[in-house]
Design a protein around this motif. Sequence first.
Motif, PDB file in Angstrom:
ATOM      1  N   GLY A 297      -5.099   1.410  -2.420  1.00 31.72           N
ATOM      2  CA  GLY A 297      -3.817   1.086  -3.037  1.00 31.72           C
ATOM      3  C   GLY A 297      -3.851  -0.167  -3.879  1.00 31.72           C
ATOM      4  O   GLY A 297      -2.812  -0.602  -4.377  1.00 31.72           O
ATOM      5  N   MET A 298      -5.027  -0.767  -4.064  1.00 33.46           N
ATOM      6  CA  MET A 298      -5.115  -1.941  -4.926  1.00 33.46           C
ATOM      7  C   MET A 298      -4.762  -1.557  -6.365  1.00 33.46           C
ATOM      8  O   MET A 298      -5.233  -0.544  -6.869  1.00 33.46           O
ATOM      9  CB  MET A 298      -6.538  -2.514  -4.925  1.00 33.46           C
ATOM     10  CG  MET A 298      -6.899  -3.344  -3.732  1.00 33.46           C
ATOM     11  SD  MET A 298      -8.475  -4.225  -4.042  1.00 33.46           S
ATOM     12  CE  MET A 298      -8.802  -4.858  -2.403  1.00 33.46           C
ATOM     13  N   PRO A 299      -3.935  -2.364  -7.043  1.00 32.75           N
ATOM     14  CA  PRO A 299      -3.689  -2.126  -8.469  1.00 32.75           C
ATOM     15  C   PRO A 299      -5.005  -2.187  -9.251  1.00 32.75           C
ATOM     16  O   PRO A 299      -5.937  -2.885  -8.859  1.00 32.75           O
ATOM     17  CB  PRO A 299      -2.755  -3.276  -8.868  1.00 32.75           C
ATOM     18  CG  PRO A 299      -2.122  -3.711  -7.598  1.00 32.75           C
ATOM     19  CD  PRO A 299      -3.150  -3.495  -6.529  1.00 32.75           C
ATOM     20  N   ASN A 300      -5.064  -1.473 -10.343  1.00 31.21           N
ATOM     21  CA  ASN A 300      -6.316  -1.345 -11.087  1.00 31.21           C
ATOM     22  C   ASN A 300      -6.888  -2.680 -11.542  1.00 31.21           C
ATOM     23  O   ASN A 300      -8.100  -2.894 -11.488  1.00 31.21           O
ATOM     24  CB  ASN A 300      -6.102  -0.440 -12.306  1.00 31.21           C
ATOM     25  CG  ASN A 300      -5.871   0.997 -11.910  1.00 31.21           C
ATOM     26  OD1 ASN A 300      -6.185   1.390 -10.794  1.00 31.21           O
ATOM     27  ND2 ASN A 300      -5.309   1.787 -12.792  1.00 31.21           N
ATOM     28  N   ASN A 301      -6.012  -3.581 -12.011  1.00 33.32           N
ATOM     29  CA  ASN A 301      -6.541  -4.858 -12.507  1.00 33.32           C
ATOM     30  C   ASN A 301      -7.108  -5.709 -11.376  1.00 33.32           C
ATOM     31  O   ASN A 301      -8.151  -6.352 -11.515  1.00 33.32           O
ATOM     32  CB  ASN A 301      -5.459  -5.624 -13.280  1.00 33.32           C
ATOM     33  CG  ASN A 301      -4.249  -5.969 -12.429  1.00 33.32           C
ATOM     34  OD1 ASN A 301      -3.924  -5.256 -11.493  1.00 33.32           O
ATOM     35  ND2 ASN A 301      -3.581  -7.057 -12.755  1.00 33.32           N
ATOM     36  N   THR A 329     -10.369  -1.824   7.057  1.00 36.62           N
ATOM     37  CA  THR A 329     -10.472  -0.688   6.142  1.00 36.62           C
ATOM     38  C   THR A 329     -10.923  -1.136   4.763  1.00 36.62           C
ATOM     39  O   THR A 329     -11.766  -0.498   4.125  1.00 36.62           O
ATOM     40  CB  THR A 329      -9.113   0.031   6.043  1.00 36.62           C
ATOM     41  OG1 THR A 329      -8.734   0.470   7.344  1.00 36.62           O
ATOM     42  CG2 THR A 329      -9.194   1.221   5.118  1.00 36.62           C
ATOM     43  N   THR A 330     -10.363  -2.257   4.297  1.00 43.84           N
ATOM     44  CA  THR A 330     -10.763  -2.794   2.996  1.00 43.84           C
ATOM     45  C   THR A 330     -12.233  -3.197   3.008  1.00 43.84           C
ATOM     46  O   THR A 330     -12.980  -2.914   2.062  1.00 43.84           O
ATOM     47  CB  THR A 330      -9.877  -3.995   2.610  1.00 43.84           C
ATOM     48  OG1 THR A 330      -8.510  -3.575   2.546  1.00 43.84           O
ATOM     49  CG2 THR A 330     -10.288  -4.579   1.274  1.00 43.84           C
ATOM     50  N   LEU A 331     -12.669  -3.849   4.083  1.00 43.02           N
ATOM     51  CA  LEU A 331     -14.071  -4.264   4.172  1.00 43.02           C
ATOM     52  C   LEU A 331     -15.011  -3.059   4.223  1.00 43.02           C
ATOM     53  O   LEU A 331     -16.068  -3.062   3.597  1.00 43.02           O
ATOM     54  CB  LEU A 331     -14.281  -5.140   5.406  1.00 43.02           C
ATOM     55  CG  LEU A 331     -13.854  -6.609   5.288  1.00 43.02           C
ATOM     56  CD1 LEU A 331     -14.192  -7.366   6.569  1.00 43.02           C
ATOM     57  CD2 LEU A 331     -14.517  -7.281   4.105  1.00 43.02           C
ATOM     58  N   THR A 495      13.607   9.071   8.771  1.00 44.48           N
ATOM     59  CA  THR A 495      13.372   7.626   8.680  1.00 44.48           C
ATOM     60  C   THR A 495      13.545   7.100   7.255  1.00 44.48           C
ATOM     61  O   THR A 495      13.780   5.909   7.059  1.00 44.48           O
ATOM     62  CB  THR A 495      11.950   7.280   9.148  1.00 44.48           C
ATOM     63  OG1 THR A 495      10.992   7.908   8.281  1.00 44.48           O
ATOM     64  CG2 THR A 495      11.722   7.745  10.578  1.00 44.48           C
ATOM     65  N   GLY A 496      13.393   7.959   6.256  1.00 47.26           N
ATOM     66  CA  GLY A 496      13.441   7.512   4.863  1.00 47.26           C
ATOM     67  C   GLY A 496      12.103   7.007   4.357  1.00 47.26           C
ATOM     68  O   GLY A 496      11.971   6.663   3.186  1.00 47.26           O
ATOM     69  N   TYR A 497      11.100   6.967   5.236  1.00 46.94           N
ATOM     70  CA  TYR A 497       9.772   6.477   4.858  1.00 46.94           C
ATOM     71  C   TYR A 497       8.713   7.510   5.225  1.00 46.94           C
ATOM     72  O   TYR A 497       8.850   8.246   6.205  1.00 46.94           O
ATOM     73  CB  TYR A 497       9.428   5.175   5.586  1.00 46.94           C
ATOM     74  CG  TYR A 497      10.324   4.009   5.259  1.00 46.94           C
ATOM     75  CD1 TYR A 497      10.089   3.222   4.136  1.00 46.94           C
ATOM     76  CD2 TYR A 497      11.403   3.683   6.083  1.00 46.94           C
ATOM     77  CE1 TYR A 497      10.901   2.141   3.830  1.00 46.94           C
ATOM     78  CE2 TYR A 497      12.230   2.600   5.786  1.00 46.94           C
ATOM     79  CZ  TYR A 497      11.973   1.837   4.658  1.00 46.94           C
ATOM     80  OH  TYR A 497      12.779   0.784   4.357  1.00 46.94           O
ATOM     81  N   LYS A 498       7.638   7.529   4.447  1.00 49.79           N
ATOM     82  CA  LYS A 498       6.534   8.424   4.756  1.00 49.79           C
ATOM     83  C   LYS A 498       5.241   7.816   4.225  1.00 49.79           C
ATOM     84  O   LYS A 498       5.034   7.713   3.030  1.00 49.79           O
ATOM     85  CB  LYS A 498       6.765   9.793   4.123  1.00 49.79           C
ATOM     86  CG  LYS A 498       5.868  10.879   4.682  1.00 49.79           C
ATOM     87  CD  LYS A 498       6.325  12.236   4.211  1.00 49.79           C
ATOM     88  CE  LYS A 498       5.484  13.323   4.858  1.00 49.79           C
ATOM     89  NZ  LYS A 498       5.913  14.654   4.399  1.00 49.79           N
ATOM     90  N   GLY A 499       4.379   7.391   5.139  1.00 53.02           N
ATOM     91  CA  GLY A 499       3.126   6.762   4.739  1.00 53.02           C
ATOM     92  C   GLY A 499       3.295   5.280   4.461  1.00 53.02           C
ATOM     93  O   GLY A 499       4.406   4.741   4.438  1.00 53.02           O
ATOM     94  N   ARG A 500       2.162   4.622   4.275  1.00 58.25           N
ATOM     95  CA  ARG A 500       2.166   3.189   3.959  1.00 58.25           C
ATOM     96  C   ARG A 500       1.204   2.909   2.816  1.00 58.25           C
ATOM     97  O   ARG A 500       0.324   3.711   2.515  1.00 58.25           O
ATOM     98  CB  ARG A 500       1.768   2.357   5.189  1.00 58.25           C
ATOM     99  CG  ARG A 500       2.810   2.364   6.283  1.00 58.25           C
ATOM    100  CD  ARG A 500       2.466   1.401   7.403  1.00 58.25           C
ATOM    101  NE  ARG A 500       1.298   1.835   8.176  1.00 58.25           N
ATOM    102  CZ  ARG A 500       0.765   1.133   9.167  1.00 58.25           C
ATOM    103  NH1 ARG A 500       1.267  -0.040   9.494  1.00 58.25           N
ATOM    104  NH2 ARG A 500      -0.282   1.586   9.826  1.00 58.25           N
ATOM    105  N   ILE A 501       1.383   1.772   2.188  1.00 62.97           N
ATOM    106  CA  ILE A 501       0.505   1.362   1.089  1.00 62.97           C
ATOM    107  C   ILE A 501       0.200  -0.125   1.233  1.00 62.97           C
ATOM    108  O   ILE A 501       1.019  -0.901   1.756  1.00 62.97           O
ATOM    109  CB  ILE A 501       1.168   1.646  -0.281  1.00 62.97           C
ATOM    110  CG1 ILE A 501       0.166   1.398  -1.414  1.00 62.97           C
ATOM    111  CG2 ILE A 501       2.429   0.821  -0.476  1.00 62.97           C
ATOM    112  CD1 ILE A 501       0.645   1.881  -2.758  1.00 62.97           C
ATOM    113  N   GLY A 502      -0.979  -0.515   0.806  1.00 61.59           N
ATOM    114  CA  GLY A 502      -1.388  -1.909   0.911  1.00 61.59           C
ATOM    115  C   GLY A 502      -0.775  -2.765  -0.185  1.00 61.59           C
ATOM    116  O   GLY A 502      -0.624  -2.341  -1.330  1.00 61.59           O
ATOM    117  N   VAL A 503      -0.386  -3.980   0.192  1.00 68.51           N
ATOM    118  CA  VAL A 503       0.066  -5.003  -0.756  1.00 68.51           C
ATOM    119  C   VAL A 503      -0.968  -6.121  -0.711  1.00 68.51           C
ATOM    120  O   VAL A 503      -1.276  -6.638   0.364  1.00 68.51           O
ATOM    121  CB  VAL A 503       1.459  -5.540  -0.377  1.00 68.51           C
ATOM    122  CG1 VAL A 503       1.866  -6.673  -1.310  1.00 68.51           C
ATOM    123  CG2 VAL A 503       2.493  -4.418  -0.423  1.00 68.51           C
TER     124      VAL A 503
END
Length: 618
Positions: A297-301, A329-331, A495-503
């Motif tokens: 989920g990292m932005p491209n830049n 997970t990132t590592l 819940t109004g939410y589904k899944g998560r994303i990294g910031v």
Amino acid sequence: MKPKAKIRLGDLLVQENIISEEQLMQALSAQKESGRKLGFMLIELGFVTENQLLTFLSQHLNVPLVDINQHNVSVAAVNLLPEVQARRHRAIVLEDKGDSLLVAMSDPADLAALDILSRMLPKPIDVVVVSDSQLIQAYDNFYRRTEEIASFAQELAEEYQDETEFDFDSGVGDEQDTAVARLLQSIFEDAVQAKASDIHIEPEETSLRIRMRVDGILQENVIQEKNIASALVLRLKLMSGLDISEKRLPQDGRTSVRIKGHVIDVRVSTMPIQAGESVVMRLLDQSAGLISLDQTGMPNNLLARFRSLLHRPHGMILVTGPTGSGKTTTLYGALSELNKAASKIITVEDPVEYRIPRINQVQINNKIGLSFSNVLRTTLRQDPDIIMVGEMRDRETSEIGLRGALTGHLVLSTLHTNDAISSAIRLLDMGAPGYLVASSLRAVVAQRLVRKICSSCSEDYRLNTEELLWLNSLDSNLKDINFKRGKGCQSCNSTGYKGRIGVFELLEMTESMMNALKVNDTVTFSEAAQQSQGFVPLAKVALMYAKMGVTTVDEVLKLIEMVADEQVAIEEIEPESPLQQDTQQTPPTAQDATTPVAEFSLELEPEYKPPGGDGGAI
């Protein structure tokens, strides 16, 4: 409505010029080899899209096409058809209409399935057509195993009765063992189906509480048969190689289970509590494999900058954040990218999460003196190119890692700090010399996970006055922006939410920052870091996701509050540390909750869209 006549789907599609005769023959040949339905094979081969096929079936059979996510599905109606039969015939009961049942099918032209369903269900059926992907998701949403778990728990309680110990060697041991196994299998299946990251088993005085963490939030199931708790704990201890006679001390173990084709690695932690032993199991789906950096989920830049840092020959790169923020997970994504035949990679972990070919992975064992610092010394003598240290826990480990980075190795590690800027300061606070930190540290990535809005029930949302006040320090032009939120639907379990994303935020070391670290000047370091080119704080990245409609303002405010609380906690625990320099003694306000960011801009790629799936892969 029922289909009006027996048809051959392939012939009709050819007649309507939707596919060619050659494509039909190719699909039929593939169908014979795979045994799957013709419609599925046509979609898999790319001859038609799922929407084209569904629209054709709906029009030709005069069967309505529905969206399950927008339908008010009755759980009682769903349970009229057992899950095994529902999955076998690709059908689900949506609603009891009184005189008939509304049944959704992905292939309403399957007359054999229609005949079986008509005989199984207690009322006449009206058929509607839905997409196969929605059906599969509906199975996972509605066929939860709450009642099954309760039933197995009651069965075990009846067999176990009031015995003080669960005895596998007693006369009824086999029956008890089978009952416990069925109960645990049902719990694990429910967890995998719900994409849970953790299972909590918590005995209380009058009940047993089973909770599962889904998208970072615990979901609860209370079982009244409290006396089965010891049986569950004993079985889990045996599975994970723990001492079943020790009930007074915490224990950690590990096991693996296979659930519906998924190999799940289970990290088991037990802890004595007032009413018995609490067990928490961290689930890791080994079948899913490693995710790549592109899937984090990292932005491209930011991803391009991070990749550039990874391919430098030496230096230390830290990934920071609280427990469960996706650091490992990132590592692992970084290691997967660096794992080439020309590079020797050694990891020192506690525990080893994934087994990766070609990488030398060492499991820490403090009981025999196999600590991070001891292993790291040996690691440097093993001629590595890249070293990954699970966590910088103390001065000794951090100094060895920093010296390794200074002597020609690329060192990757994690650190528990609230943001990227405080990570370098934390190394100083642990006792690492400033000149060593300045010479070795190349970059710090800080990350959090935020929940994503459910795409099936997303709706517009305008900020209220209080939210505008809190977010004003990040962006003063939010008043007229339409944000999004999920109103709750069947797809997201309301819940109004589904899944998560990294910031993420990425801080690269500059000359001014290194000069400040050399003299332990944390104030100047912080100022230089905030003003460095390309640095965008976590809160502003999360706000940008909210403006893009990926997450909600509530998630942004939670992240701001989390960072502020972590900073306060650090100040309370270490009042004499350099982290305390020039901090205010008053409680944090909206202005204090995050770093001022007026001079920064977030350069997301215009075409960037966060990846789908369960950011719980993170």
